[in-house]
Write a protein that holds these residues in place. Structure first.
Motif: not given
Length: 411
Positions: A100-118
């Motif tokens: 379910r997470e994979a399908l939702s990621t394909i439909r709506a990819p999101s940008e990440i802030e503080f990428q190094e911390l994440a």
């Protein structure tokens, strides 16, 4: 290690696992919230589910520690198998959640802030969960806990889901947020396979299935080597949590008294324990063997066939006639010289060994000492009392059905 100690060790491992997962879920949730990483937040929720899984395993192992009661005479050991089944279902659900997470990621990819911390939090999660899974695998295999091994398997699959988060964050850093979706779909197949395998094993255990046929054959072979065991009719084993219960039917090599039955049962239990270390209890049903042809040994003075005169001494008798009987009828006989007759010491014991080597089932004598008596007794050779009014072998054979058994040394 005793079963109770193993259960306590398993419960301690589950408790430690729960504490680590609470700490890890808090870190991933906090970092995911501030960085805006939806995959890290989802992984934190996933880890929170694992907290309940570890708690369930802990509860199952603690229940197994309870003493047996009126309603549970075999104890609460199967609580551990019930928990293992529950955990396996959670593993399968985790696979569904990953898809379910994979399908939702394909439909709506999101940008990440503080990428190094994440990314740091995700990498820390991978390392911690991997170490945790290996710790639970080690303890689970050490104590033979199906539930703890299932929980370790669940944690091991979480390593892959955490790696997906790492890949997702790296993909976001390079402008490719869709990379993690393909990985999640592949991992979900692995998770489904592990979950179904664990569920199958747990269900079969709850249904008292025993799949290790090699151990059954090994036990059968070892028990048949025990002196006094004629054959093994049936072996039934069933696992209950960490322990194993069993039932066995064997046929003894002739008749035996209650004391000998008890001794034989103890020997059989020791043999089974050498094959099944976690054996809690085995019930052994010993039935006297049916012998179609009897070999009867009688001490005689001179080798004069069936007219030979009887000797009243077990060790001093110069000869023994060994007669084969079928349905109380003589089918064959032979006379042998007693090799122990001229010995100064232990003539009775050596005579008993001589007759044992010839496969004798019955010995007819007048008096017997403690040493030879126990030698015959331990070899399942029946002793019959020789009457005073009989002088020759042929007459004695006709009276065998009337003779009384000797159940203790007479001198």
């Amino acid at each position: 290690m005793a079963v109770k100690e193993e259960l306590r060790l398993g419960a301690k491992a589950s408790k430690n696992s729960t504490i680590v997962l609470v700490f890890l879920a808090a870190i991933k949730g906090t970092v995911g919230f501030y960085s805006g990483s939806s995959s890290l937040i989802a992984d934190a929720i996933h880890t929170s589910m694992d907290i309940f899984t570890s708690l369930a395993v802990w509860v199952g192992l603690k229940l197994s520690l309870k003493s047996s009661g009126e309603h549970f005479p075999y104890g609460y050991y199967k609580a551990e198998n019930l928990v293992a089944l529950f955990v396996s279902l959670l593993i399968i659900l985790s696979g569904v959640e990953l898809v379910r997470e994979a399908l939702s990621t394909i439909r709506a990819p999101s940008e990440i802030e503080f990428q190094e911390l994440a990314l740091g939090a995700a990498v820390f999660s991978v390392i911690t969960i991997y170490a945790l899974s290996q710790y639970k695998f080690k303890i689970g295999r050490q104590i033979g806990s199906q539930a703890l091994i299932a929980d370790a398997t669940h944690s091991y699959t979480d390593v892959f889901s955490s790696m997906v988060v790492v890949v997702a964050i790296i993909g976001s850093m390079f402008g490719m947020p869709w990379i993690d979706s393909l990985g999640v779909l592949v991992i979900s197949v692995v998770i489904f396979k592990l979950g179904i395998s664990t569920a199958k094993e747990s269900a079969l255990t709850l249904m008292d299935a025993w799949l290790d046929r090699e151990s059954i054959e090994s036990i059968r072979h070892s028990v048949k080597q025990i002196p006094g065991v004629n054959k093994v009719d049936d072996i039934r084993l069933r696992r209950s949590g960490l322990v194993v219960f069993g039932e066995m039917q064997v046929e003894s090599a002739g008749e035996c008294d209650l004391k000998r039955v008890e001794m034989l049962s103890v020997e059989i239990e020791e043999v089974v324990k050498s094959e099944i270390p976690n054996l809690e209890h085995i019930s052994v049903d010993i039935k006297p063997g049916k012998i179609s042809v009897l070999k009867v040994a009688i001490p005689i003075i001179k080798p004069e066939g069936l007219q030979s005169k009887l000797s009243r001494h077990i060790g001093k008798a110069p000869y023994y006639i060994i007669i084969q009987l079928e349905d109380n009828k003589i089918i064959d006989w032979e006379i042998g010289e007693n090799p122990a007759a001229d010995l100064e010491r232990k003539r009775g014991v050596k005579t008993a060994e001589y007759l044992q080597e010839h496969g004798v089932n019955i010995v007819i004598i007048k008096d017997i000492g403690e040493g030879p008596f126990h030698k015959f007794h331990d070899s399942f050779i029946k002793l019959l009392d020789m009457p005073d009014d009989v002088e020759d072998v042929e007459t004695l054979i006709g009276k065998i059905p009337e003779l009384s058994a000797i159940t203790a040394p007479t001198e």
